[in-house]
Design a protein around this motif. Sequence first.
Motif, PDB file in Angstrom:
ATOM      1  N   UNK A  63      17.745  99.153 -25.313  1.00 59.44           N
ATOM      2  CA  UNK A  63      17.131  98.526 -24.150  1.00 59.44           C
ATOM      3  C   UNK A  63      16.511  97.168 -24.482  1.00 59.44           C
ATOM      4  N   UNK A  64      15.912  97.044 -25.688  1.00 57.70           N
ATOM      5  CA  UNK A  64      15.141  95.841 -26.002  1.00 57.70           C
ATOM      6  C   UNK A  64      15.745  95.006 -27.134  1.00 57.70           C
ATOM      7  N   UNK A  65      16.844  95.437 -27.732  1.00 59.18           N
ATOM      8  CA  UNK A  65      17.493  94.667 -28.784  1.00 59.18           C
ATOM      9  C   UNK A  65      17.209  95.157 -30.181  1.00 59.18           C
ATOM     10  N   UNK A  66      16.035  95.725 -30.411  1.00 55.39           N
ATOM     11  CA  UNK A  66      15.696  96.324 -31.701  1.00 55.39           C
ATOM     12  C   UNK A  66      14.478  97.211 -31.495  1.00 55.39           C
ATOM     13  N   UNK A  67      14.207  98.066 -32.491  1.00 56.65           N
ATOM     14  CA  UNK A  67      13.059  98.979 -32.407  1.00 56.65           C
ATOM     15  C   UNK A  67      12.554  99.286 -33.808  1.00 56.65           C
ATOM     16  N   UNK A  68      11.226  99.181 -34.039  1.00 51.63           N
ATOM     17  CA  UNK A  68      10.661  99.506 -35.357  1.00 51.63           C
ATOM     18  C   UNK A  68      10.498 101.006 -35.543  1.00 51.63           C
ATOM     19  N   UNK A  69      10.756 101.484 -36.770  1.00 48.39           N
ATOM     20  CA  UNK A  69      10.542 102.908 -37.061  1.00 48.39           C
ATOM     21  C   UNK A  69       9.743 103.113 -38.347  1.00 48.39           C
ATOM     22  N   UNK A  90      11.620 100.713 -46.301  1.00 44.59           N
ATOM     23  CA  UNK A  90      10.364 100.505 -45.600  1.00 44.59           C
ATOM     24  C   UNK A  90      10.491  99.335 -44.621  1.00 44.59           C
ATOM     25  N   UNK A  91       9.568  99.302 -43.666  1.00 48.71           N
ATOM     26  CA  UNK A  91       9.553  98.269 -42.618  1.00 48.71           C
ATOM     27  C   UNK A  91      10.897  98.209 -41.889  1.00 48.71           C
ATOM     28  N   UNK A  92      11.401  99.358 -41.502  1.00 46.02           N
ATOM     29  CA  UNK A  92      12.750  99.467 -40.945  1.00 46.02           C
ATOM     30  C   UNK A  92      12.738  99.177 -39.447  1.00 46.02           C
ATOM     31  N   UNK A  93      13.771  98.478 -39.010  1.00 47.91           N
ATOM     32  CA  UNK A  93      14.032  98.278 -37.589  1.00 47.91           C
ATOM     33  C   UNK A  93      15.460  98.718 -37.281  1.00 47.91           C
ATOM     34  N   UNK A  94      15.631  99.404 -36.157  1.00 48.46           N
ATOM     35  CA  UNK A  94      16.969  99.721 -35.660  1.00 48.46           C
ATOM     36  C   UNK A  94      17.467  98.526 -34.864  1.00 48.46           C
ATOM     37  N   UNK A  95      18.659  98.041 -35.218  1.00 43.93           N
ATOM     38  CA  UNK A  95      19.224  96.863 -34.564  1.00 43.93           C
ATOM     39  C   UNK A  95      20.275  97.199 -33.520  1.00 43.93           C
TER      40      UNK A  95
END
Length: 385
Positions: A63-69, A90-95
């Motif tokens: 929905x927003x282009x990326x998301x932090x997990x 660490x500091x992972x984002x889903x792209x």
Amino acid sequence: MDRPRYALVAYDPWEVEYGDTWAHCSDVEGLFADPPPPVRERYELLGCAPEREFSAAIDLARAEGSAPIGLLTLELLDKAGRSVGEWCLQDVRILGARRCARDLTLLDVTVEGTPVPDQPDYPQRPPLSPGFRLCGDEPWDTARELPWGTTRDLACVYEEPPTQQETAVRLLGCTPRNALRRALDAGEEDLGSAVLRRLDRFGEPVQDAVEGEVTAWIPSARGPGRVDLTLQPLAERPPSAAHDVWELWADGRPGLPNLWARCDEPGRRFWLTTALANRARTAEDAAPGVTFHLDGRHIVDVPAFFCALGEAVNGPGGYFGWGLDALADCLCGRFGARPPFTLLWHDAHIARRCLGVQPRTDSRPHTFEELLAFLTEKSVVVVLG
């Protein structure tokens, strides 16, 4: 004559002259270098079956282009599905995510993150393994009971990192001695390996700065008989914050408390390494049940907490850990105190306010409550004042 700020010392343990002082130097150029930011890599989770928070984060990324997990742990599974190891980002984002071409019920998920230090560059999947179990940034038992799903394989999308030109360190106004003096007089080109050591104003060592190879020399403009040396570093250089810390240690170990509070956050982190380098190796532990007074007026972050704790236990410039793992080692004894003891934390409201819960999904600093819980678990009685 300029007061020497540095000493060049032989460090090859296989040589007879190991530890000999080769030169005193009045100053240096090009010594300090702040480390580059961690390299973020892009990975493909191939054949992924997401669950719970990971599945919700994929929907958010769409929905927003990326998301932090935050932290993503990949548990390596053997052919029977049992965990045989793990690998962490660490500091992972889903792209993004798309249907897996080999199995339309699964997804190929693109993530970006930084590999956790001190682990292999890439996880090796065991033979006949069904893949990896995905776990999140939760307490150990909860993460394993409620995994984020599975993935059949992992692929890294490699990008060529930018090359950095490594510059040499120049040692100015050196007075060569011992093996270095003999090598210069003989015209030798291979001058050998050495460690550059910071000195206080009395000529006593404060801390090793960098190791390297002495590759060249020229006569120095700083006086007759002096030379300027070129040292090619073979190890990490000290950060720029080291300069201010060493100036505060110019008279040797500090005699006044809270000098570390004059430093910024990187300086406080480096202060801890200086305090560790100067701790008394034969210090006896305080008597059981003693009360230490923790000055909390300057505890605005986690490095400040450990600077203040080191001084509470071992006096100005003292060391008692730089992180929770190191603190656990100190609490085992021979670092100045062994539980049980009491820690009277003065002005604790400052740390409570500054070390509160962080609204972050990456590897955040420890909170005030987490520090308290750790100390209590280790049989340290904390009294907040």
